[in-house]
Design an enzyme around this catalytic site. Structure first.
Site: not given
Length: 482
Positions: A109, A145-147, A298
């Site tokens: 991540h 990771t986190e879009l 996001w």
């Protein structure tokens, strides 16, 4: 016909213990095992396990009509295997249904896509291998990771073999466009894009139990009606959220599980299907290209990368970490490489954010530290010890340019050795083949041997003639006359 594309994120970092300046060089274990065990076990029993059980029931009750996707980081899977193996068993049951797709992402991540393409590719491959090891499937769609996504990433994602990518339907990118379509990447037109419908996703994730919300209470039939009433040509509604929305962010008492399980029944009544991301990118054609010049995500109101790299503290830690990337990839120390993965977790930089208002409240809610400065100090102490360990194997006195030159030489030598090995193997096979042909040819040319003569038979002994017998009796007769 409309379809809903559900995707649920599962991630837990390896949280760091309180690491003092005086521990540098003396203590090489950085993690708070008690906190990691306690937090994951609590969330698993409040959220992950009951949510997975709900998904199983939804698939069974709908006879396979309900489908969704899961994205689970490698660090979360490691902790689940260690602390809540029963949840891994549930995930395997979901995989066995064939109705749940597992997405690709970075193993740790991490934010490697923003700093180091080589490290980024290595982590994605490591994550793919982990998913295949546990669930027997290879991901076909990628979510970073986190879009996090931008045009620069698209060619590499496509080159790695993914046919689709998931990212945020950010308003400042879409403008008047709708997220309820499939788009293609400007820098890699063959790569299809699925965009999160932020409004409908956040209605479940953040507003579901808010009594001050004008749509409260949210029921399954009302929610499906909202989706059914979107313009007829909008074929896909992407609902992306953390799995801990169910049971953790939205408590069980709010009725969140009943809401989730009722969705397939009302969707069927309104003629709405459920598709996995792979099905969506396979069935739908892009309506156009979408250009995203700067990285989006996001997270936070800005939907950019400022949640992790928005201040000097975060950038100092980030640049210091990736300054030793080449050296870490060179080493064979398994423990050092494991720490390298764990220290890349984006959460460590998230805790250092100095934002205020709603964004600041979110950051402080997830952070185990009292202040961002405490998070920075603790992380830099750990990083200092880690770099000492790296330097023991590859001294920092060697400049990066010199190191890169050595790396290039090593890679070229490795390529040359591989080529020579292939040639040797080819020559060995040719020689073996030649020897076989030569042996067969010699056998074919060898003259036939004459057949062995049968041994001559001995003539049978002849009987004495009768005359001789008579002659032999005459002396006997004379003796009798005398």
């Amino acid at each position: 016909m409309k379809a809903i594309c559900f995707y649920f994120q599962i991630h837990q970092p390896f949280r760091l213990k309180r690491y003092r300046f005086f521990d540098i060089g003396n203590d090489h274990y950085y993690y708070d095992d008690f906190a990691n065990d306690d937090i994951l076990t609590r969330i698993a029993h409040h959220s992950y396990i009951p949510a997975a059980e709900s998904l199983l029931r939804m698939i069974e009750d709908s006879k396979g009509a309900f489908r969704c996707a899961l994205s689970i980081t490698g660090t979360a899977l490691e902790q689940c295997e260690q602390y809540v193996p029963e949840f891994v068993d549930l995930l395997k049951k979901l995989a066995d249904t064939g109705k749940v797709e597992f997405l690709a992402e970075t193993y740790a991540h991490s934010l490697s896509s923003l700093a180091d393409p080589e490290e980024f590719a290595a982590q994605v491959k490591a994550h793919d291998d982990k998913i295949f090891e546990l669930f027997g499937v290879r991901p076909k769609v990628f979510r970073n990771t986190e879009l996090i996504y931008c045009d620069d990433l698209a060619p590499q994602i496509l080159e790695m073999g993914y046919k689709g990518v998931i990212t945020e339907g950010a308003k400042h990118i879409l403008g008047w466009k709708s997220p309820n379509y499939v788009y293609s990447a400007t820098s890699a037109p063959k790569l299809k894009m699925l965009l999160k419908n932020s409004k409908l996703s956040d209605d479940i994730s953040f507003r579901f139990s808010n009594p001050e919300w004008d749509a409260y209470p949210l029921t399954a039939d009302k929610y499906i009606d909202w989706i059914a009433n979107t313009p007829a040509d909008e074929q896909i509604v992407n609902l992306f959220m953390n799995l801990e929305t169910f049971g953790e962010l939205q408590n069980r008492d709010t009725g969140i599980f009943q809401f989730l399980e009722a969705l397939p029944r009302f969707a069927k009544e309104r003629g709405i299907d459920f598709w996995t991301p792979s099905e969506a990118v396979s069935k739908l054609k892009p309506v156009g290209e979408l250009s995203i010049m700067h990285p989006i995500s996001w997270a936070d109101e800005a939907r950019d990368t400022s949640a992790w790299l928005g201040n000097k503290l975060q950038n100092e830690a980030f640049n210091k970490l990736y300054s030793v990337a080449e050296r870490v990839r060179l080493c064979d120390d398994r423990r050092l490489k494991q720490d390298w993965y764990y220290l890349q977790g984006s959460d460590h930089f998230f805790y250092m954010a100095t934002k205020h208002m709603n964004d600041g409240a979110v950051h402080s809610h997830f952070s185990p530290y009292e202040t961002p400065f405490q998070a920075f100090t603790n992380y830099m102490n750990v990083l200092a010890d880690f770099i000492v360990r790296v330097e023991e194997q590859y001294p920092l006195s060697i400049e990066n340019e010199e190191l890169n030159s050595l790396l290039t030489t090593i890679r070229n030598q490795a390529t040359e050795i591989e080529t020579l090995n292939k040639e040797v193997n080819s020559m060995r096979k040719n020689l073996e083949h030649y020897n076989e042909e030569h042996a067969l040819r010699e056998k074919a040319e060898e003259p036939a041997k004459p057949a062995a003569k049968a041994p001559a038979k001995k003539a049978p002994a002849k009987k004495a003639a009768p005359a001789k017998k008579a002659a032999a009796k005459k002396p006997a007769a004379k003796k009798a006359a005398k």
